[in-house]
Design a protein around this motif. Structure first.
Motif, PDB file in Angstrom:
ATOM      1  N   VAL A   1       0.838  -1.203   0.000  1.00  0.00           N
ATOM      2  CA  VAL A   1       0.000   0.000   0.000  1.00  0.00           C
ATOM      3  C   VAL A   1       0.875   1.256   0.000  1.00  0.00           C
ATOM      4  N   GLU A   2       1.953   1.223   0.763  1.00  0.00           N
ATOM      5  CA  GLU A   2       2.904   2.335   0.791  1.00  0.00           C
ATOM      6  C   GLU A   2       3.461   2.597  -0.604  1.00  0.00           C
ATOM      7  N   ALA A   3       3.915   1.538  -1.268  1.00  0.00           N
ATOM      8  CA  ALA A   3       4.485   1.676  -2.613  1.00  0.00           C
ATOM      9  C   ALA A   3       3.445   2.184  -3.603  1.00  0.00           C
ATOM     10  N   ALA A   4       2.218   1.709  -3.472  1.00  0.00           N
ATOM     11  CA  ALA A   4       1.156   2.153  -4.377  1.00  0.00           C
ATOM     12  C   ALA A   4       0.925   3.652  -4.254  1.00  0.00           C
ATOM     13  N   HIS A   5       0.936   4.164  -3.027  1.00  0.00           N
ATOM     14  CA  HIS A   5       0.711   5.595  -2.820  1.00  0.00           C
ATOM     15  C   HIS A   5       1.892   6.428  -3.318  1.00  0.00           C
ATOM     16  N   LEU A   6       3.100   5.999  -3.029  1.00  0.00           N
ATOM     17  CA  LEU A   6       4.271   6.791  -3.377  1.00  0.00           C
ATOM     18  C   LEU A   6       4.627   6.708  -4.855  1.00  0.00           C
ATOM     19  N   ASN A   7       4.340   5.567  -5.481  1.00  0.00           N
ATOM     20  CA  ASN A   7       4.788   5.353  -6.859  1.00  0.00           C
ATOM     21  C   ASN A   7       3.678   5.422  -7.901  1.00  0.00           C
ATOM     22  N   ASP A   8       2.484   4.988  -7.535  1.00  0.00           N
ATOM     23  CA  ASP A   8       1.406   4.899  -8.519  1.00  0.00           C
ATOM     24  C   ASP A   8       0.362   6.005  -8.367  1.00  0.00           C
ATOM     25  N   ILE A   9      -0.133   6.208  -7.143  1.00  0.00           N
ATOM     26  CA  ILE A   9      -1.159   7.222  -6.920  1.00  0.00           C
ATOM     27  C   ILE A   9      -0.569   8.625  -7.022  1.00  0.00           C
ATOM     28  N   ASN A  10       0.634   8.816  -6.456  1.00  0.00           N
ATOM     29  CA  ASN A  10       1.286  10.125  -6.510  1.00  0.00           C
ATOM     30  C   ASN A  10       1.487  10.570  -7.958  1.00  0.00           C
ATOM     31  N   GLY A  11       0.949  11.732  -8.283  1.00  0.00           N
ATOM     32  CA  GLY A  11       1.042  12.254  -9.637  1.00  0.00           C
ATOM     33  C   GLY A  11      -0.121  11.871 -10.531  1.00  0.00           C
ATOM     34  N   ASN A  12      -0.950  10.945 -10.041  1.00  0.00           N
ATOM     35  CA  ASN A  12      -2.103  10.488 -10.825  1.00  0.00           C
ATOM     36  C   ASN A  12      -3.426  10.687 -10.080  1.00  0.00           C
ATOM     37  N   GLN A  13      -3.405  11.522  -9.052  1.00  0.00           N
ATOM     38  CA  GLN A  13      -4.620  11.766  -8.284  1.00  0.00           C
ATOM     39  C   GLN A  13      -5.686  12.379  -9.191  1.00  0.00           C
ATOM     40  N   PRO A  14      -6.969  12.028  -8.958  1.00  0.00           N
ATOM     41  CA  PRO A  14      -8.030  12.442  -9.886  1.00  0.00           C
ATOM     42  C   PRO A  14      -8.615  13.833  -9.647  1.00  0.00           C
ATOM     43  N   ASN A  15      -8.161  14.525  -8.597  1.00  0.00           N
ATOM     44  CA  ASN A  15      -8.796  15.797  -8.259  1.00  0.00           C
ATOM     45  C   ASN A  15      -7.835  16.981  -8.409  1.00  0.00           C
ATOM     46  N   ASP A  16      -8.406  18.117  -8.825  1.00  0.00           N
ATOM     47  CA  ASP A  16      -7.666  19.340  -9.134  1.00  0.00           C
ATOM     48  C   ASP A  16      -7.660  20.283  -7.922  1.00  0.00           C
ATOM     49  N   PRO A  17      -6.487  20.615  -7.368  1.00  0.00           N
ATOM     50  CA  PRO A  17      -6.443  21.505  -6.196  1.00  0.00           C
ATOM     51  C   PRO A  17      -6.950  22.912  -6.472  1.00  0.00           C
ATOM     52  N   GLN A  18      -6.848  23.370  -7.705  1.00  0.00           N
ATOM     53  CA  GLN A  18      -7.379  24.686  -8.053  1.00  0.00           C
ATOM     54  C   GLN A  18      -8.892  24.708  -7.917  1.00  0.00           C
ATOM     55  N   LYS A  19      -9.531  23.638  -8.349  1.00  0.00           N
ATOM     56  CA  LYS A  19     -10.985  23.545  -8.213  1.00  0.00           C
ATOM     57  C   LYS A  19     -11.378  23.420  -6.743  1.00  0.00           C
ATOM     58  N   ALA A  20     -10.515  22.797  -5.945  1.00  0.00           N
ATOM     59  CA  ALA A  20     -10.778  22.698  -4.504  1.00  0.00           C
ATOM     60  C   ALA A  20     -10.811  24.084  -3.879  1.00  0.00           C
ATOM     61  N   ALA A  21      -9.910  24.955  -4.294  1.00  0.00           N
ATOM     62  CA  ALA A  21      -9.887  26.320  -3.771  1.00  0.00           C
ATOM     63  C   ALA A  21     -11.205  27.030  -4.046  1.00  0.00           C
ATOM     64  N   GLU A  22     -11.733  26.852  -5.230  1.00  0.00           N
ATOM     65  CA  GLU A  22     -13.008  27.462  -5.592  1.00  0.00           C
ATOM     66  C   GLU A  22     -14.154  26.890  -4.753  1.00  0.00           C
TER      67      GLU A  22
END
Length: 278
Positions: A207-228
């Motif tokens: 699970v650690e490797a999945a988060h650091l290597n696979d999920i990181n950089g491929n997250q489905p949500n936009d932080p700019q839209k979160a600000a709005e």
């Protein structure tokens, strides 16, 4: 109406995107970081911006910082408890020091802010507190994330009470559970891995490797839209206490609700067997 926002942990990620959007819209923003120099490149000098160094684990430092915001702007309308980090590691393999440090920042740091901001919000009888938890503050069935999730479960617990306590003073409280946003949250330097990993915990390493290597950089949500979204929530007359933010959170939450409902029904008779017979 332009508001005064106080945002912790704002030098990167969701916090930084929120600061930038707020300044674009003309709001007044006080933002903290352990190193305010980091704001130079991202924000620069701005008449409506007050960058502040703050050690969130020090109640006295937090108090001094919040007092300085009041001296500068005269009020605080929105508090955003955003400071925090993820401590990865199986429950057994993390040291007492690693666990306590995560709680000191994620839980006690947020409480320091609330403790020192609440008197001002109560006296002006208005305001909005955002406590930024995580989808991991609603479900914790991720091997290697038990301690991090527990800090966010703790935040969820005190926020539910805080919402009721502040309601008579006209102060809104919103607990935000973000899903996976494409920020640097999972990058080296932001996330902490166990100092002394135990080889037997293969599931935690996967699970650690999945988060650091696979999920990181491929997250489905936009932080700019979160600000709005944050700004939109702050403008609502009756904002929600619980807000699950992100395209991925709905299925996570529905899965947890189904699991609890199934467990509740399956053990209903056994649970009720504890009743005192009259």
């Amino acid at each position: 109406m332009k508001k005064v926002w106080f945002i912790t942990g704002a030098s990167k990620g969701l916090g930084l995107n929120l600061v930038q959007q707020l300044l674009t819209e003309g709001h007044l923003v006080a933002a903290t970081s352990r190193n305010v120099q980091s704001f130079e490149d991202s924000i620069g000098s701005h008449v409506n911006f007050l960058p502040l160094p703050m050690e969130i684990t020090s109640n006295e430092d937090v108090k001094t910082t919040i007092d300085s915001v009041m001296q500068k702007f005269g009020r605080i309308d929105v508090v955003v408890n955003n400071a925090g980090y993820s401590q990865i590691g199986a429950v057994e393999e993390l040291s007492d020091e690693e666990v306590r440090k995560n709680f000191d920042v994620n839980v006690f740091g947020a409480l320091n802010v609330i403790r020192n901001a609440a008197p001002y919000l109560r006296s002006q009888r208005s305001g909005h507190i955002f406590n930024i938890a995580s989808i991991g503050g609603y479900l914790g069935n991720f091997p290697a994330f038990g301690i991090y999730c527990s800090t966010k479960f703790a935040m969820a617990g005190f926020t539910e009470a805080l919402a009721e306590e502040m309601k008579p003073f006209g102060v809104h409280t919103t607990l935000v559970y973000p899903g996976y946003f494409r920020t640097g949250f999972l990058e080296k330097g932001s996330v902490m891995t166990p100092a002394n990993p135990i080889a037997a915990y293969q599931n935690a390493r996967e699970v650690e490797a999945a988060h650091l290597n696979d999920i990181n950089g491929n997250q489905p949500n936009d932080p700019q839209k979160a600000a709005e979204v944050f700004i939109g929530l702050s403008e609502q007359q009756q904002p929600p206490v619980h807000f699950f933010m992100g395209v991925d959170t709905y299925d996570f939450v529905k899965g947890k609700i189904s699991l609890i409902e199934e467990a509740l029904e399956a053990t209903k008779e056994l649970a009720a067997s504890t009743a005192i017979e009259n």
